[in-house]
Write a protein that holds these residues in place. Sequence first.
Motif, PDB file in Angstrom:
ATOM      1  N   GLU A 151      40.649  29.670  -9.287  1.00  0.00           N
ATOM      2  CA  GLU A 151      40.293  29.172  -7.956  1.00  0.00           C
ATOM      3  C   GLU A 151      40.772  27.739  -7.723  1.00  0.00           C
ATOM      4  OE1 GLU A 151      36.117  29.807  -7.358  1.00  0.00           O
ATOM      5  OE2 GLU A 151      36.312  31.991  -7.445  1.00  0.00           O
ATOM      6  N   LYS A 152      41.914  27.426  -8.309  1.00  0.00           N
ATOM      7  CA  LYS A 152      42.556  26.127  -8.076  1.00  0.00           C
ATOM      8  C   LYS A 152      43.528  26.308  -6.902  1.00  0.00           C
ATOM      9  CE  LYS A 152      42.284  24.586 -12.909  1.00  0.00           C
ATOM     10  NZ  LYS A 152      43.084  24.120 -14.097  1.00  0.00           N
ATOM     11  N   TYR A 153      42.986  26.389  -5.708  1.00  0.00           N
ATOM     12  CA  TYR A 153      43.784  26.781  -4.556  1.00  0.00           C
ATOM     13  C   TYR A 153      44.796  25.716  -4.131  1.00  0.00           C
ATOM     14  CZ  TYR A 153      40.279  30.447  -4.295  1.00  0.00           C
ATOM     15  OH  TYR A 153      39.462  31.502  -4.595  1.00  0.00           O
ATOM     16  N   THR A 154      44.457  24.453  -4.285  1.00  0.00           N
ATOM     17  CA  THR A 154      45.392  23.401  -3.904  1.00  0.00           C
ATOM     18  C   THR A 154      46.644  23.449  -4.777  1.00  0.00           C
ATOM     19  OG1 THR A 154      43.583  21.971  -3.168  1.00  0.00           O
ATOM     20  CG2 THR A 154      45.698  20.908  -3.630  1.00  0.00           C
ATOM     21  N   GLU A 155      46.449  23.609  -6.098  1.00  0.00           N
ATOM     22  CA  GLU A 155      47.583  23.718  -7.015  1.00  0.00           C
ATOM     23  C   GLU A 155      48.370  24.999  -6.755  1.00  0.00           C
ATOM     24  OE1 GLU A 155      44.523  23.049  -7.765  1.00  0.00           O
ATOM     25  OE2 GLU A 155      44.341  21.422  -9.244  1.00  0.00           O
ATOM     26  N   ALA A 156      47.640  26.083  -6.476  1.00  0.00           N
ATOM     27  CA  ALA A 156      48.293  27.368  -6.211  1.00  0.00           C
ATOM     28  C   ALA A 156      49.147  27.302  -4.949  1.00  0.00           C
ATOM     29  CB  ALA A 156      47.245  28.466  -6.085  1.00  0.00           C
ATOM     30  N   GLU A 157      48.637  26.592  -3.932  1.00  0.00           N
ATOM     31  CA  GLU A 157      49.372  26.471  -2.667  1.00  0.00           C
ATOM     32  C   GLU A 157      50.728  25.811  -2.884  1.00  0.00           C
ATOM     33  OE1 GLU A 157      50.770  24.234   0.827  1.00  0.00           O
ATOM     34  OE2 GLU A 157      49.641  23.316  -0.819  1.00  0.00           O
ATOM     35  N   LEU A 177      50.441  33.416  -0.295  1.00  0.00           N
ATOM     36  CA  LEU A 177      50.330  32.057   0.241  1.00  0.00           C
ATOM     37  C   LEU A 177      49.402  32.031   1.449  1.00  0.00           C
ATOM     38  CD1 LEU A 177      51.188  29.099   0.277  1.00  0.00           C
ATOM     39  CD2 LEU A 177      53.214  29.766   1.604  1.00  0.00           C
ATOM     40  N   ALA A 178      49.500  33.039   2.299  1.00  0.00           N
ATOM     41  CA  ALA A 178      48.609  33.115   3.461  1.00  0.00           C
ATOM     42  C   ALA A 178      47.153  33.233   3.017  1.00  0.00           C
ATOM     43  CB  ALA A 178      48.989  34.309   4.330  1.00  0.00           C
ATOM     44  N   ASN A 179      46.907  34.015   1.967  1.00  0.00           N
ATOM     45  CA  ASN A 179      45.537  34.146   1.443  1.00  0.00           C
ATOM     46  C   ASN A 179      45.013  32.799   0.946  1.00  0.00           C
ATOM     47  OD1 ASN A 179      45.732  36.887   1.953  1.00  0.00           O
ATOM     48  ND2 ASN A 179      46.249  37.421  -0.157  1.00  0.00           N
ATOM     49  N   ILE A 180      45.913  32.047   0.321  1.00  0.00           N
ATOM     50  CA  ILE A 180      45.525  30.717  -0.168  1.00  0.00           C
ATOM     51  C   ILE A 180      45.186  29.810   1.011  1.00  0.00           C
ATOM     52  CG2 ILE A 180      46.350  28.646  -1.346  1.00  0.00           C
ATOM     53  CD1 ILE A 180      48.107  30.569  -3.064  1.00  0.00           C
ATOM     54  N   TYR A 181      45.991  29.854   2.061  1.00  0.00           N
ATOM     55  CA  TYR A 181      45.701  29.042   3.247  1.00  0.00           C
ATOM     56  C   TYR A 181      44.331  29.408   3.834  1.00  0.00           C
ATOM     57  CZ  TYR A 181      50.436  27.094   3.542  1.00  0.00           C
ATOM     58  OH  TYR A 181      51.599  26.400   3.298  1.00  0.00           O
ATOM     59  N   SER A 182      44.014  30.688   3.812  1.00  0.00           N
ATOM     60  CA  SER A 182      42.694  31.115   4.298  1.00  0.00           C
ATOM     61  C   SER A 182      41.581  30.500   3.457  1.00  0.00           C
ATOM     62  CB  SER A 182      42.593  32.646   4.273  1.00  0.00           C
ATOM     63  OG  SER A 182      43.490  33.229   5.194  1.00  0.00           O
ATOM     64  N   LYS A 183      41.784  30.475   2.122  1.00  0.00           N
ATOM     65  CA  LYS A 183      40.788  29.880   1.226  1.00  0.00           C
ATOM     66  C   LYS A 183      40.631  28.388   1.491  1.00  0.00           C
ATOM     67  CE  LYS A 183      39.891  33.525  -1.416  1.00  0.00           C
ATOM     68  NZ  LYS A 183      38.519  34.134  -1.521  1.00  0.00           N
ATOM     69  N   LEU A 184      41.745  27.750   1.895  1.00  0.00           N
ATOM     70  CA  LEU A 184      41.723  26.304   2.149  1.00  0.00           C
ATOM     71  C   LEU A 184      41.363  25.980   3.600  1.00  0.00           C
ATOM     72  CD1 LEU A 184      44.953  25.304   0.166  1.00  0.00           C
ATOM     73  CD2 LEU A 184      42.583  24.879  -0.507  1.00  0.00           C
ATOM     74  N   LYS A 189      48.044  28.311   9.549  1.00  0.00           N
ATOM     75  CA  LYS A 189      49.181  28.626   8.689  1.00  0.00           C
ATOM     76  C   LYS A 189      49.078  30.061   8.170  1.00  0.00           C
ATOM     77  CE  LYS A 189      50.574  24.050   7.065  1.00  0.00           C
ATOM     78  NZ  LYS A 189      50.926  23.239   5.877  1.00  0.00           N
ATOM     79  N   ALA A 190      47.862  30.445   7.833  1.00  0.00           N
ATOM     80  CA  ALA A 190      47.657  31.810   7.347  1.00  0.00           C
ATOM     81  C   ALA A 190      48.023  32.821   8.424  1.00  0.00           C
ATOM     82  CB  ALA A 190      46.203  31.999   6.913  1.00  0.00           C
ATOM     83  N   ILE A 213      43.585  43.618   8.374  1.00  0.00           N
ATOM     84  CA  ILE A 213      42.155  43.260   8.347  1.00  0.00           C
ATOM     85  C   ILE A 213      41.993  41.756   8.158  1.00  0.00           C
ATOM     86  CG2 ILE A 213      40.024  43.484   7.012  1.00  0.00           C
ATOM     87  CD1 ILE A 213      40.852  46.397   6.455  1.00  0.00           C
ATOM     88  N   ARG A 214      42.784  41.173   7.258  1.00  0.00           N
ATOM     89  CA  ARG A 214      42.694  39.732   7.000  1.00  0.00           C
ATOM     90  C   ARG A 214      43.076  38.938   8.242  1.00  0.00           C
ATOM     91  NH1 ARG A 214      44.915  38.832   0.798  1.00  0.00           N
ATOM     92  NH2 ARG A 214      43.635  40.456  -0.158  1.00  0.00           N
ATOM     93  N   LEU A 215      44.114  39.411   8.949  1.00  0.00           N
ATOM     94  CA  LEU A 215      44.525  38.727  10.168  1.00  0.00           C
ATOM     95  C   LEU A 215      43.432  38.823  11.228  1.00  0.00           C
ATOM     96  CD1 LEU A 215      46.595  37.266  11.916  1.00  0.00           C
ATOM     97  CD2 LEU A 215      47.599  39.503  12.476  1.00  0.00           C
TER      98      LEU A 215
END
Length: 219
Positions: A151-157, A177-184, A189-190, A213-215
């Motif tokens: 769950e290191k989303y900033t590094e993952a992004e 990447l879109a999923n990560i933007y959603s987490k952040l 962007k997502a 569904i995510r959108l």
Amino acid sequence: IPGTTTPVIIANLNDNLDKYKPDMVITMMGVNDKGFDLIKEKDRIEVKIMSLIENLRDYKLIKRIIQGLEYNAAKNRERDAEKKYKATEEKLLHQSEINPEDRDTLIELKRLYRSHGNLTEFETIARRDLSIAPDDAIALHDLGVAYLDQEKYTEAEKIFNRIVEIYPYDYDEQARLANIYSKLNMTYKAREIYKSYISYYAKKGEFDEDIEIRLAKID
């Protein structure tokens, strides 16, 4: 007691033991059963209750034995799996020491660590692999996944942004990447990436319900 039958002895056994508290008990059963109506004796309520209790005790005992066997078997499997894991890890680490830039060995190590939930080790080896092949899709992906798993989303992004820059047509990585933007909470962007992803696969006549569904959730 003359004339006492087997069912009666069994039915009164615990009461008599509690009452007299003998050091030793010797009993002969069956001699008086001949000629008696055993079916009638068994119909006595105390005999029925005693029989039920004995059956319950047998059931509990058998259940505990089975549970114990299953527990021991599970523990043996865990020990065997741990031995196999340690032997594999030791072998791969040794190979890696001999040839530090052997990426095949590093990839096997990454798979081993992740499959066993050793995420810190997974990230360490993923970093090492990426240092050898900075633009490699697998090396980038694995480090990005190592960050996601923790769950290191900033590094993952940062990693997945780099992936889509190098491989702009890898829409699966764009979806990650879109999923990560959603987490952040960077939903704008997502949304942009999800729509691009959906449009790309729609042209191929394909549909991804999960992405739809995510959108819908962020719109």
